[in-house]
Write a protein that holds these residues in place. Structure first.
Motif, mmCIF file in Angstrom:
data_model
loop_
_atom_site.group_PDB
_atom_site.id
_atom_site.type_symbol
_atom_site.label_atom_id
_atom_site.label_comp_id
_atom_site.label_asym_id
_atom_site.label_seq_id
_atom_site.Cartn_x
_atom_site.Cartn_y
_atom_site.Cartn_z
ATOM 1 N N SER A 157 -18.655 -16.831 -2.475
ATOM 2 C CA SER A 157 -17.726 -17.654 -1.927
ATOM 3 C C SER A 157 -16.660 -16.407 -1.482
ATOM 4 N N PRO A 158 -15.519 -16.674 -0.533
ATOM 5 C CA PRO A 158 -14.523 -15.875 -0.441
ATOM 6 C C PRO A 158 -13.631 -15.738 -1.422
ATOM 7 N N PRO A 200 -16.200 -25.317 0.029
ATOM 8 C CA PRO A 200 -17.812 -25.073 0.571
ATOM 9 C C PRO A 200 -17.719 -23.974 1.580
ATOM 10 N N ILE A 201 -18.649 -23.390 2.007
ATOM 11 C CA ILE A 201 -18.807 -22.005 2.938
ATOM 12 C C ILE A 201 -19.748 -22.598 4.217
ATOM 13 N N PRO A 255 -22.586 -17.792 8.284
ATOM 14 C CA PRO A 255 -22.263 -16.386 7.283
ATOM 15 C C PRO A 255 -23.111 -16.732 6.278
ATOM 16 N N ALA A 256 -23.476 -17.804 5.660
ATOM 17 C CA ALA A 256 -24.410 -18.030 4.400
ATOM 18 C C ALA A 256 -25.556 -17.363 4.737
ATOM 19 N N THR A 257 -26.060 -17.917 5.683
ATOM 20 C CA THR A 257 -27.501 -17.793 6.072
ATOM 21 C C THR A 257 -27.925 -16.162 6.601
ATOM 22 N N GLU A 258 -26.725 -15.408 7.322
ATOM 23 C CA GLU A 258 -26.783 -14.370 7.446
ATOM 24 C C GLU A 258 -26.630 -13.282 6.431
ATOM 25 N N HIS A 259 -26.066 -13.452 5.209
ATOM 26 C CA HIS A 259 -25.999 -12.993 3.967
ATOM 27 C C HIS A 259 -27.382 -13.094 3.370
ATOM 28 N N GLU A 265 -30.607 -20.060 -4.083
ATOM 29 C CA GLU A 265 -29.435 -20.608 -4.821
ATOM 30 C C GLU A 265 -28.432 -21.214 -4.087
ATOM 31 N N GLY A 266 -28.521 -22.432 -3.876
ATOM 32 C CA GLY A 266 -27.567 -22.851 -3.011
ATOM 33 C C GLY A 266 -28.202 -22.973 -1.584
ATOM 34 N N ALA A 267 -28.284 -24.305 -1.033
ATOM 35 C CA ALA A 267 -28.967 -24.439 0.275
ATOM 36 C C ALA A 267 -28.132 -24.122 1.635
ATOM 37 N N GLU A 268 -26.790 -23.507 1.530
ATOM 38 C CA GLU A 268 -26.210 -23.223 2.600
ATOM 39 C C GLU A 268 -26.816 -22.575 3.696
#
Length: 349
Positions: A56-57, A81-82, A86-90, A132-135
């Protein structure tokens, strides 16, 4: 030395930190964190679940929540929520680092139990790609793409809400029955994981979300890194009713090593010895049986106790369990056999 297969680590985050030298961190160790190849080998850990997680930020409330957790009661607000992009990229960066370790010849990304056994027999670390977390899953087509890349384990949420469901906050004492269950998108995600034979992880999911997974999934229920709520009433731990749900499916719970989740007083502080772990293990064994208890360290993602500072210290935990009265067949089940049995039944390969 009894070998160990571990239910959860956050090692990959260290490889994408600013200024990191991933190859050196893995092959030689830099003295930080809990895991590297030398310490895995010293501790007898031949594999485990390597997590993809998007941070998270940085918080803006000015409160030092880690310090607050040293003196319960506390209730850390859920992270916001994020965005999926960006989550997929990370997560792709993390997956790329795991693939680089595979190319080094010291690790195998495993898609079957046979892969795990082959890696172990050939002296490579057996790694399961876990989200871990399906973002990182925008839709079912993206889940299929992740599966092609090797994803074989997924937790719908971390401790924040996303499009699929709701996580539990970090609170002590606290009840994991917080918030609504899975969204329609989340329910579809679980059904698609079943079709693909991707293991669904209940860790971080709230009570109603766990109930939804139990209704949808035909696979054994699993929580990769949790503890017993009856021993330490953290929201991150499982109630007896949840343990009974997991046991009814022939599922498995991996014991989280995080000090703040296992200490009965809930304080996020190191401790000496292994008594809190033994109390959790005894309780889990009572409710899940000898085939339902495993280890889920949370190495590189949590505060460890003094006598289990990193993966190299795992033999100390095993010896503490032995001194507590666990015989060799039970130790082998807890340390590795139960994970491989669970994965064989879930993946069916």
């Amino acid at each position: 030395m009894i070998p160990v297969f571990d239910g959860h680590n956050d090692f990959l985050q260290r490889l994408v930190a600013p200024g990191a030298d991933p190859a050196a961190i893995w092959a030689e160790g830099d003295g930080s964190g809990h895991i590297d190849l030398p310490r895995l080998r010293a501790g007898g850990m031949f594999g485990g679940f390597f997590a993809l997680w998007a941070p998270s930020p940085a918080g803006t409330d000015g409160i030092d929540w880690k310090a607050r957790q040293e003196n319960p009661p506390y209730a850390v607000p859920l992270d916001q929520p994020i965005p999926t992009g960006p989550a997929t990229e990370h997560m792709l960066r993390l997956a790329g680092q795991l693939a680089a370790l595979e190319r080094s010849g010291t690790l195998t990304i495993c898609r079957s139990v046979a892969d795990i056994e082959t890696a172990r027999d050939q002296g490579r670390i057996a790694a399961i790609l876990h989200m871990e977390g399906a973002e990182g899953v925008a839709d079912p087509d993206v889940l299929h793409l992740w599966h092609t890349l090797g994803l074989r384990s997924l937790g719908p949420v971390w401790s924040r809400a996303n499009a699929h469901g709701h996580g539990v906050p970090f609170a002590f004492p606290g009840d994991p029955d917080t918030g609504p269950g899975l969204s329609d998108q989340g329910k579809a995600l679980i059904a698609e994981c079943d079709r693909l034979r991707i293991m669904v992880d209940l860790a971080h999911l709230n009570a109603k979300g766990i109930e939804d997974v139990a209704r949808i999934s035909g696979a054994p229920l699993v929580s990769t890194h949790s503890g017993a709520h009856a021993v330490a009433p953290s929201t991150r731990n499982l109630t007896d009713a949840q343990l009974q749900m997991i046991a009814a499916t022939g599922g498995v719970v991996g014991l989280n090593f995080a000090a703040g989740f296992v200490r009965p007083d809930g304080r996020r502080l190191p401790f000496d010895g292994f008594d809190p772990y033994l109390r959790h293990l005894d309780h889990l064994l009572t409710h899940l049986g000898e085939d339902g208890v495993a280890l889920g360290s949370d190495f590189d993602g949590a505060l460890m106790p003094n006598d289990l500072a990193d993966a190299a210290a795992l033999p100390r935990l095993v010896e503490a369990m032995r001194a507590h009265g666990y015989d060799t067949p039970l130790l082998e089940k807890i340390c590795w056999r139960n994970w491989l049995s669970l994965l064989s039944r879930t993946w069916q390969r």
